[in-house]
Design a protein around this motif. Structure first.
Motif, PDB file in Angstrom:
ATOM      1  N   LEU A  24       0.821  -1.211   0.000  1.00 54.69           N
ATOM      2  CA  LEU A  24       0.000   0.000   0.000  1.00 54.69           C
ATOM      3  C   LEU A  24       0.858   1.266   0.000  1.00 54.69           C
ATOM      4  N   ARG A  25       1.955   1.225   0.699  1.00 53.63           N
ATOM      5  CA  ARG A  25       2.859   2.388   0.722  1.00 53.63           C
ATOM      6  C   ARG A  25       3.467   2.653  -0.655  1.00 53.63           C
ATOM      7  N   LEU A  44      -6.137   3.710  -1.837  1.00 54.85           N
ATOM      8  CA  LEU A  44      -5.778   4.620  -0.751  1.00 54.85           C
ATOM      9  C   LEU A  44      -6.836   5.698  -0.518  1.00 54.85           C
ATOM     10  N   ASN A  45      -8.076   5.422  -0.968  1.00 57.70           N
ATOM     11  CA  ASN A  45      -9.169   6.347  -0.680  1.00 57.70           C
ATOM     12  C   ASN A  45      -9.435   6.344   0.821  1.00 57.70           C
ATOM     13  N   SER A  65      -7.856  -6.142   7.283  1.00 60.70           N
ATOM     14  CA  SER A  65      -8.533  -4.904   6.914  1.00 60.70           C
ATOM     15  C   SER A  65      -7.583  -3.731   7.159  1.00 60.70           C
ATOM     16  N   TYR A  66      -7.918  -2.593   6.534  1.00 56.15           N
ATOM     17  CA  TYR A  66      -7.109  -1.402   6.767  1.00 56.15           C
ATOM     18  C   TYR A  66      -7.973  -0.159   6.649  1.00 56.15           C
ATOM     19  N   THR A  67      -7.497   0.898   7.255  1.00 57.10           N
ATOM     20  CA  THR A  67      -8.175   2.196   7.150  1.00 57.10           C
ATOM     21  C   THR A  67      -7.176   3.230   6.650  1.00 57.10           C
ATOM     22  N   VAL A  68      -7.688   4.166   5.888  1.00 51.75           N
ATOM     23  CA  VAL A  68      -6.874   5.271   5.386  1.00 51.75           C
ATOM     24  C   VAL A  68      -7.510   6.559   5.896  1.00 51.75           C
ATOM     25  N   LYS A  74      -1.273  10.821   4.216  1.00 57.88           N
ATOM     26  CA  LYS A  74      -2.304   9.849   4.570  1.00 57.88           C
ATOM     27  C   LYS A  74      -1.734   8.866   5.596  1.00 57.88           C
ATOM     28  N   ARG A  75      -2.557   8.529   6.582  1.00 57.95           N
ATOM     29  CA  ARG A  75      -2.173   7.536   7.588  1.00 57.95           C
ATOM     30  C   ARG A  75      -2.885   6.232   7.232  1.00 57.95           C
TER      31      ARG A  75
END
Length: 134
Positions: free
Chosen positions: A66-67, A76-77, A96-99, A110-111
């Protein structure tokens, strides 16, 4: 009379030897049960450690992917993203992931927080966070 005293002494020695043997076997059995309990604890610890390693690997590998994406990529929305379940060695890992957009003047940061959750004698999770700039 000396012969009778000697025979009594020999009988007492044979009896006490048998009792000592039984006591020794009981002590040995208790010791072996203790070692067996430690072995079970060790196997459980190794299993949990393996799951933690697998979850960390999954999270780190995907977070690096993702990076490496462009800042404007759809993956990366801003928001939460589910990546489904990966099963490794019979354990299901939910990914799962959060942006989140960082609150800086030009909004160019963005984190990304990646979470892997699994169940083995309880629910466990690994969470990694990184930041991605333009």
């Amino acid at each position: 009379m000396k012969i009778r005293a000697r025979r009594r002494l020999e009988l007492n020695q044979k009896g006490s030897t048998l009792i000592e043997l039984v006591i020794g076997l009981v002590i040995l059995a208790v010791g072996l049960l203790g070692v067996a309990g430690m072995q079970i604890t060790s196997v459980r610890g190794n299993f949990s450690s393996n799951n933690l390693t697998q979850a960390s690997y999954l999270a780190q590998e995907r977070l690096e992917f993702l990076r490496g994406l462009s800042f404007s990529d759809a993956l990366l929305n801003t928001g939460s993203h589910s990546e489904g379940t990966a099963t490794i060695s019979g354990t299901a890992f939910v990914r799962s992931y959060t942006v989140a957009q960082e609150a800086i003047p030009n909004g160019s940061l963005k984190r990304i927080t990646y979470t892997v959750t699994w169940i083995d004698r309880g629910t466990h999770s690994v969470v990694f966070t990184t930041k991605r700039a333009i």
